[in-house]
Design a protein around this motif. Sequence first.
Motif, PDB file in Angstrom:
ATOM      1  N   ALA A 208     -55.057  25.908  90.231  1.00  6.60           N
ATOM      2  CA  ALA A 208     -56.451  25.749  90.645  1.00  6.60           C
ATOM      3  C   ALA A 208     -56.806  26.925  91.557  1.00  6.60           C
ATOM      4  CB  ALA A 208     -56.636  24.429  91.379  1.00  6.60           C
TER       5      ALA A 208
ATOM      6  N   GLY B 115     -57.465  29.120  94.468  1.00  2.00           N
ATOM      7  CA  GLY B 115     -57.357  29.211  95.912  1.00  2.00           C
ATOM      8  C   GLY B 115     -56.722  28.034  96.616  1.00  2.00           C
ATOM      9  N   THR B 116     -55.838  27.287  95.945  1.00  2.00           N
ATOM     10  CA  THR B 116     -55.209  26.130  96.583  1.00  2.00           C
ATOM     11  C   THR B 116     -53.701  26.285  96.756  1.00  2.00           C
ATOM     12  OG1 THR B 116     -54.946  25.023  94.436  1.00  2.00           O
ATOM     13  CG2 THR B 116     -56.968  24.567  95.676  1.00  2.00           C
ATOM     14  N   THR B 117     -53.083  27.161  95.994  1.00  2.00           N
ATOM     15  CA  THR B 117     -51.646  27.417  96.076  1.00  2.00           C
ATOM     16  C   THR B 117     -51.435  28.861  96.509  1.00  2.00           C
ATOM     17  OG1 THR B 117     -51.166  25.816  94.330  1.00  2.00           O
ATOM     18  CG2 THR B 117     -49.475  27.476  94.788  1.00  2.00           C
TER      19      THR B 117
ATOM     20  N   SER C 106     -52.869  34.144  95.993  1.00  2.00           N
ATOM     21  CA  SER C 106     -52.948  32.813  95.382  1.00  2.00           C
ATOM     22  C   SER C 106     -53.044  32.943  93.866  1.00  2.00           C
ATOM     23  CB  SER C 106     -54.178  32.078  95.917  1.00  2.00           C
ATOM     24  OG  SER C 106     -54.404  30.863  95.231  1.00  2.00           O
TER      25      SER C 106
END
Length: 365
Positions: free
Chosen positions: A36, A38-40, A176
């Motif tokens: 997804a 910009g989440t990891t 990311s």
Amino acid sequence: MSLTTDTDLAPLEFAVTRNLAAKTAAERDALLADPAFGTTFTDHMVDICWSTGGGWHRPRVQPYGPISLDPAAAVLHYGQEIFEGIKAYRHADGSVWTFRPDENAKRLQRSARRLALPELPVEYFIQSLRELIAVDGAWVPSGEDQSLYLRPFMFAKEAFLGVRSAHKVAYYLIASPVGAYFKSGAKPVSIWLSEDFARAGKGGTGAAKTGGNYAASLLPQAQAYEQGCDQVVFLDAAGNVEELGGMNIVFVYRDGTLVTPASESILEGITRNSLLQLAEDRGLKVERRAVSLQEWRDGVASGDIVEVFACGTAAVVGPIGVLKGHDFEDVQPLGDVALSLRQELTDIQYGRREDRHGWLVRLDA
């Protein structure tokens, strides 16, 4: 003041501290399967210090993690902060490349000048990308429309509550893995017209990539969501179209001309400029000028405007399908120029098409 470029600049000597809690290959592969936006984040980050007395110093690659700040750090009180957005792409042979990093470096310098921050030399900017890829290159995904989103940023860290430019500054680079920005991919998006709020004004910070501009767009963006729209578009005081909350906008006219708004309060988009260059390569005419909301609506109604699209590093290209305001909803015409240009640009970025302009820079060599 000229941009800081010096081909004789000696490279920085980076210290590297490995993350002892780095993800295993299996854990990383699971995260890369469907990332997804910009989440990891990868296992490491770049950190370079600057001070008035020492200049750029103590460059290092270190484990990704929290940043410790004094409660009086200037960025927390006066918003002296800038950032960039750039991607790393995995080519079919496994090599890792980025796209026009010199332009991102120069834009970061322009933003720094406007926010009274030190200008990171272009060479140091590109070196920071290479240093992070040297340790986290395995995080660059290889799936369709996937890339490693690189986020360089700089902020005032001096503990001082006086209103002046900070004497101590930090530059960081994090990364990311990402897939498509819009869940719908390159399908048409709906746009809400913000008539109550402005993104930036004459003499302001609109042309700088600074957090305050994006903070100012969040409330209008929330209104867009409430209206069932994907994005928000802003006007200037004269009623001219500026840009979306995070992307530039381009109009395609019936005669083949591509027009993009021009204003000192609009961020100079690298993706936009690249798309327009590809359009010119095809023999299409490109204009950078003011476009009023009335011209937009009248052009769509008359058929003079045959396509409208948004563009930026994160999303690449998003065709606009609907423009919605308080008392109107205009369906936008859809054509093939936006998606054709998007395909050409991404083919270059992923190494599937010849890079005629020398835009690609390899990071893992």
